[in-house]
Design a protein around this motif. Structure first.
Motif, PDB file in Angstrom:
ATOM      1  N   GLN A 186       0.835  -1.195  -0.020  1.00 50.57           N
ATOM      2  CA  GLN A 186       0.043   0.153  -0.026  1.00 50.57           C
ATOM      3  C   GLN A 186       0.873   1.237   0.074  1.00 50.57           C
ATOM      4  OE1 GLN A 186      -3.588  -0.406  -0.156  1.00 50.57           O
ATOM      5  NE2 GLN A 186      -3.385   1.508  -0.774  1.00 50.57           N
ATOM      6  N   PRO A 187       1.684   1.563  -1.002  1.00 51.72           N
ATOM      7  CA  PRO A 187       2.251   2.640  -1.016  1.00 51.72           C
ATOM      8  C   PRO A 187       1.439   4.009  -1.249  1.00 51.72           C
ATOM      9  CG  PRO A 187       2.545   1.455  -3.207  1.00 51.72           C
ATOM     10  CD  PRO A 187       1.941   0.626  -2.175  1.00 51.72           C
ATOM     11  N   VAL A 188       0.524   4.185  -1.955  1.00 53.54           N
ATOM     12  CA  VAL A 188      -0.308   5.042  -2.177  1.00 53.54           C
ATOM     13  C   VAL A 188      -1.521   5.121  -1.401  1.00 53.54           C
ATOM     14  CG1 VAL A 188       1.121   5.639  -4.360  1.00 53.54           C
ATOM     15  CG2 VAL A 188      -1.178   4.353  -4.097  1.00 53.54           C
ATOM     16  N   ALA A 189      -2.432   6.243  -1.713  1.00 57.54           N
ATOM     17  CA  ALA A 189      -3.717   6.264  -0.951  1.00 57.54           C
ATOM     18  C   ALA A 189      -4.903   5.062  -1.239  1.00 57.54           C
ATOM     19  CB  ALA A 189      -4.238   7.551  -1.014  1.00 57.54           C
ATOM     20  N   LYS A 190      -5.615   4.584  -0.562  1.00 56.92           N
ATOM     21  CA  LYS A 190      -6.606   3.335  -0.893  1.00 56.92           C
ATOM     22  C   LYS A 190      -7.124   3.739  -1.980  1.00 56.92           C
ATOM     23  CE  LYS A 190     -10.056   2.513   1.486  1.00 56.92           C
ATOM     24  NZ  LYS A 190     -10.941   2.001   2.469  1.00 56.92           N
ATOM     25  N   TRP A 191      -7.708   5.016  -2.395  1.00 57.52           N
ATOM     26  CA  TRP A 191      -8.379   5.248  -3.545  1.00 57.52           C
ATOM     27  C   TRP A 191      -7.601   5.233  -4.733  1.00 57.52           C
ATOM     28  CZ3 TRP A 191      -6.499   9.426  -5.973  1.00 57.52           C
ATOM     29  CH2 TRP A 191      -5.686  10.227  -5.254  1.00 57.52           C
ATOM     30  N   ASN A 192      -6.247   5.440  -4.743  1.00 54.71           N
ATOM     31  CA  ASN A 192      -5.389   5.632  -5.982  1.00 54.71           C
ATOM     32  C   ASN A 192      -4.958   4.330  -6.797  1.00 54.71           C
ATOM     33  OD1 ASN A 192      -3.797   6.975  -7.795  1.00 54.71           O
ATOM     34  ND2 ASN A 192      -2.631   8.086  -6.212  1.00 54.71           N
ATOM     35  N   ARG A 193      -6.018   3.975  -7.343  1.00 59.90           N
ATOM     36  CA  ARG A 193      -5.762   2.483  -8.056  1.00 59.90           C
ATOM     37  C   ARG A 193      -4.863   2.858  -9.295  1.00 59.90           C
ATOM     38  NH1 ARG A 193     -10.903   0.858  -8.108  1.00 59.90           N
ATOM     39  NH2 ARG A 193     -11.425   1.253 -10.391  1.00 59.90           N
ATOM     40  N   SER A 200      -6.683  -0.854   0.167  1.00 59.16           N
ATOM     41  CA  SER A 200      -7.214  -0.679  -1.213  1.00 59.16           C
ATOM     42  C   SER A 200      -8.233  -1.868  -1.296  1.00 59.16           C
ATOM     43  CB  SER A 200      -6.405  -0.435  -2.541  1.00 59.16           C
ATOM     44  OG  SER A 200      -5.709   0.695  -2.457  1.00 59.16           O
ATOM     45  N   VAL A 201      -7.958  -2.984  -0.723  1.00 63.09           N
ATOM     46  CA  VAL A 201      -8.474  -4.275  -0.976  1.00 63.09           C
ATOM     47  C   VAL A 201      -9.568  -4.639   0.185  1.00 63.09           C
ATOM     48  CG1 VAL A 201      -6.840  -5.662  -0.795  1.00 63.09           C
ATOM     49  CG2 VAL A 201      -8.906  -6.351  -1.955  1.00 63.09           C
ATOM     50  N   CYS A 202     -10.746  -4.106   0.322  1.00 61.71           N
ATOM     51  CA  CYS A 202     -11.544  -4.477   1.513  1.00 61.71           C
ATOM     52  C   CYS A 202     -12.710  -5.559   0.637  1.00 61.71           C
ATOM     53  CB  CYS A 202     -12.166  -3.403   2.053  1.00 61.71           C
ATOM     54  SG  CYS A 202     -10.795  -2.425   2.947  1.00 61.71           S
ATOM     55  N   THR A 203     -13.393  -5.061   0.110  1.00 59.03           N
ATOM     56  CA  THR A 203     -14.732  -5.777  -0.424  1.00 59.03           C
ATOM     57  C   THR A 203     -14.394  -6.693  -1.813  1.00 59.03           C
ATOM     58  OG1 THR A 203     -15.475  -4.007  -2.059  1.00 59.03           O
ATOM     59  CG2 THR A 203     -16.408  -3.800   0.132  1.00 59.03           C
ATOM     60  N   PRO A 204     -15.319  -7.707  -1.809  1.00 59.00           N
ATOM     61  CA  PRO A 204     -14.892  -8.319  -3.411  1.00 59.00           C
ATOM     62  C   PRO A 204     -14.832  -7.525  -4.511  1.00 59.00           C
ATOM     63  CG  PRO A 204     -16.515  -9.595  -1.654  1.00 59.00           C
ATOM     64  CD  PRO A 204     -16.460  -8.238  -1.340  1.00 59.00           C
ATOM     65  N   GLN A 205     -15.744  -6.365  -4.538  1.00 55.34           N
ATOM     66  CA  GLN A 205     -15.862  -5.616  -5.673  1.00 55.34           C
ATOM     67  C   GLN A 205     -14.462  -4.641  -5.783  1.00 55.34           C
ATOM     68  OE1 GLN A 205     -18.154  -5.593  -3.147  1.00 55.34           O
ATOM     69  NE2 GLN A 205     -19.694  -6.620  -4.416  1.00 55.34           N
ATOM     70  N   GLN A 216      -5.167  -4.562 -13.198  1.00 58.40           N
ATOM     71  CA  GLN A 216      -3.781  -5.282 -13.044  1.00 58.40           C
ATOM     72  C   GLN A 216      -3.162  -4.294 -12.184  1.00 58.40           C
ATOM     73  OE1 GLN A 216      -2.616  -6.197 -16.980  1.00 58.40           O
ATOM     74  NE2 GLN A 216      -3.509  -8.113 -16.679  1.00 58.40           N
ATOM     75  N   ALA A 217      -3.550  -4.031 -11.118  1.00 59.51           N
ATOM     76  CA  ALA A 217      -3.210  -2.738 -10.169  1.00 59.51           C
ATOM     77  C   ALA A 217      -2.230  -3.268  -9.051  1.00 59.51           C
ATOM     78  CB  ALA A 217      -4.081  -1.856  -9.540  1.00 59.51           C
ATOM     79  N   CYS A 218      -2.123  -4.543  -9.006  1.00 59.15           N
ATOM     80  CA  CYS A 218      -1.274  -5.065  -7.882  1.00 59.15           C
ATOM     81  C   CYS A 218      -0.852  -6.785  -8.159  1.00 59.15           C
ATOM     82  CB  CYS A 218      -1.943  -4.846  -6.319  1.00 59.15           C
ATOM     83  SG  CYS A 218      -3.473  -5.951  -6.469  1.00 59.15           S
ATOM     84  N   GLN A 219      -0.013  -7.077  -7.433  1.00 54.73           N
ATOM     85  CA  GLN A 219       0.135  -8.676  -7.598  1.00 54.73           C
ATOM     86  C   GLN A 219      -0.025  -9.515  -6.528  1.00 54.73           C
ATOM     87  OE1 GLN A 219       3.112  -6.467  -8.093  1.00 54.73           O
ATOM     88  NE2 GLN A 219       3.018  -6.356 -10.415  1.00 54.73           N
ATOM     89  N   VAL A 220      -0.245  -8.923  -5.457  1.00 51.89           N
ATOM     90  CA  VAL A 220      -0.624  -9.633  -4.150  1.00 51.89           C
ATOM     91  C   VAL A 220      -1.972  -8.773  -3.492  1.00 51.89           C
ATOM     92  CG1 VAL A 220       0.222 -10.459  -1.896  1.00 51.89           C
ATOM     93  CG2 VAL A 220       1.763 -10.036  -4.014  1.00 51.89           C
ATOM     94  N   PHE A 221      -2.803  -9.502  -2.956  1.00 51.12           N
ATOM     95  CA  PHE A 221      -3.747  -8.895  -1.769  1.00 51.12           C
ATOM     96  C   PHE A 221      -3.216  -9.309  -0.290  1.00 51.12           C
ATOM     97  CE2 PHE A 221      -7.764  -9.513  -4.624  1.00 51.12           C
ATOM     98  CZ  PHE A 221      -7.491  -8.478  -5.308  1.00 51.12           C
ATOM     99  N   SER A 222      -3.304  -8.297   0.529  1.00 49.48           N
ATOM    100  CA  SER A 222      -3.039  -8.484   1.793  1.00 49.48           C
ATOM    101  C   SER A 222      -4.636  -8.908   2.326  1.00 49.48           C
ATOM    102  CB  SER A 222      -2.527  -7.389   2.642  1.00 49.48           C
ATOM    103  OG  SER A 222      -2.524  -7.636   3.972  1.00 49.48           O
TER     104      SER A 222
END
Ligand code: MUC
Ligand code: MG
Length: 383
Positions: A226-233, A254-259, A268-274
């Motif tokens: 999460q280098p940037v703000a959660k909205w900054n996809r 940035s990743v809370c809901t399934p949506q 393709q904004a990340c390679q891993v979800f925490s």
């Protein structure tokens, strides 16, 4: 036929447990954790425990221990009493109908319910979540004292004890150049001995991240959270594309809901979800987010909100059911606290956290410890 899992009673309270040292993050330092503990009784069965922990009150996201307690007592518990607790999906829908959002509060209630139902069935909770695919997971530790010498001492000790060889550094509070210098010094001290990750907790804008992330990667960091703000996809997408294979970008806030998960996957904004049980709104919704990750060829990481052994064991149960595309977990919360609220912690063997196999989440809560840290008794205020 009357369900054997009718929900009889739900109680919730806040604990205040000091940390072993100040834990410094981009948005401030914490000296204690204030988890909300939920106890849920089934009419004809066992009782179970759940937990939701925040970091720094409402600093990590919108929910705080006080708001979680209020949502449970005023809305979630009343709407569930007398309902069939065995229908997890219906329970989640009912909580959504009576109370929008409040994912952390819902996760604590759902956790206590799943613990109670699996204890009634005398099964480990992972059995109700699809069955386990892992008996243990590599366990990271966060170096967040803010001091290079102390961080290195902590890391060396944990390497010698064979507890951790993945170290995450919390950055973003100081200037980016100071952060790079701090991380580089630690990386030099641990060269060849450990995997290094950083968590910026949203502190940088896109151009700061574009400028300084390559320097962190040159220093030896391989996972950037999460280098940037959660909205900054958009910025996550640019960073993910430009960093190539040298390091992975991991989404957290940035990743809370399934949506959210779908949108990140589509871009393709990340390679891993925490993955974190609290922010997803429970164990079942963690599985939903994990399913999006798997479908989109995104890896997963077993994240923490620095829970006690209740929330950590519950998280371990759901993480144990997921696939092999993982970067380990960071369920080290109990070790950061001066004491725990269970009779025995999950063991750590050869750098891996061992999944407890008993009924429910496989840990036994120590009622005396719950009383010892109960805010109603200690009289501490909100952070
Ligand atoms: C976060 O944002 O990941 C997890 C480990 C840690 O040190 O802080 C947390 C929060
Ligand atoms: Mg994070």
């Amino acid at each position: 036929m009357q369900s054997r899992f009718v929900i009889e009673r739900i109680e919730a309270w806040i604990l205040d447990i000091p940390t072993i040292r100040p834990h410094k993050l981009a948005f401030g330092a914490i000296n204690r954790q204030s988890p909300v503990i939920v106890q849920l009784w089934l009419r004809h069965g066992a009782c179970g425990f759940g937990e939701a922990a925040t970091i720094g009150g409402p600093s990590w996201n919108e929910e705080s221990p006080e708001s979680i307690l209020h949502a449970i007592n005023a809305y979630l518990a009343p709407c569930l009493i007398g309902q069939d607790g065995g229908s997890f999906g219906r329970v989640l829908t009912r909580m959504d109908t009576f109370c929008r959002g409040n994912a952390f509060a819902k996760s604590a209630v759902e956790m206590a319910l799943i613990d109670a139902v699996s204890r009634s069935l005398e099964l480990p909770a992972y059995q109700l979540l699809g069955g386990k695919r892992h008996d243990s997971l590599p366990l990271a530790w966060t170096l967040a004292s803010g001091d290079v010498r102390k961080d290195l001492e902590e890391a060396q000790l944990r390497l010698e004890q064979k507890r951790h060889r993945i170290f995450k550094m919390k950055i973003g509070a100081r200037s980016p150049a100071d952060d790079v210098a701090h991380v580089s010094q630690i990386a030099r001290g641990l060269e060849g001995k450990a995997t290094l990750t950083v968590d910026v907790n949203q502190a940088w804008d896109g151009s700061t991240a574009r400028r300084f992330l390559p320097q962190l990667i040159d220093a030896g960091v391989t996972l950037i959270e999460q280098p940037v703000a959660k909205w900054n996809r958009e910025a996550l997408k640019v960073l993910s594309a430009s960093l190539g294979s040298s390091a992975c970008i991991m989404a957290d806030e940035s990743v809370c809901t399934p949506q959210d998960a779908m949108a990140l996957a589509r871009d393709q904004a990340c390679q891993v979800f925490s993955l974190k049980v609290a922010k997803h709104g429970g164990l079942l919704r963690t599985l939903q987010v994990a399913a999006v990750a798997e479908a989109a060829d995104i890896g997963w990481y077993g994240g923490t909100m620095l829970e006690t052994s209740i929330g950590s064991a519950a998280s371990a149960h759901v993480f144990a059911t997921l696939g092999d595309q993982h970067h380990g977990c960071e369920l080290f919360g109990p070790q950061l606290l001066v004491d725990d609220i269970v009779t025995a912690r999950m063991p750590i063997v050869d750098f891996e956290l061992q999944l407890p196999d008993g009924p429910g989440f496989g840990i036994e809560v120590d009622l005396g410890q719950l009383e010892r840290f109960d805010r109603a008794r200690t009289g501490l205020n909100a952070v």
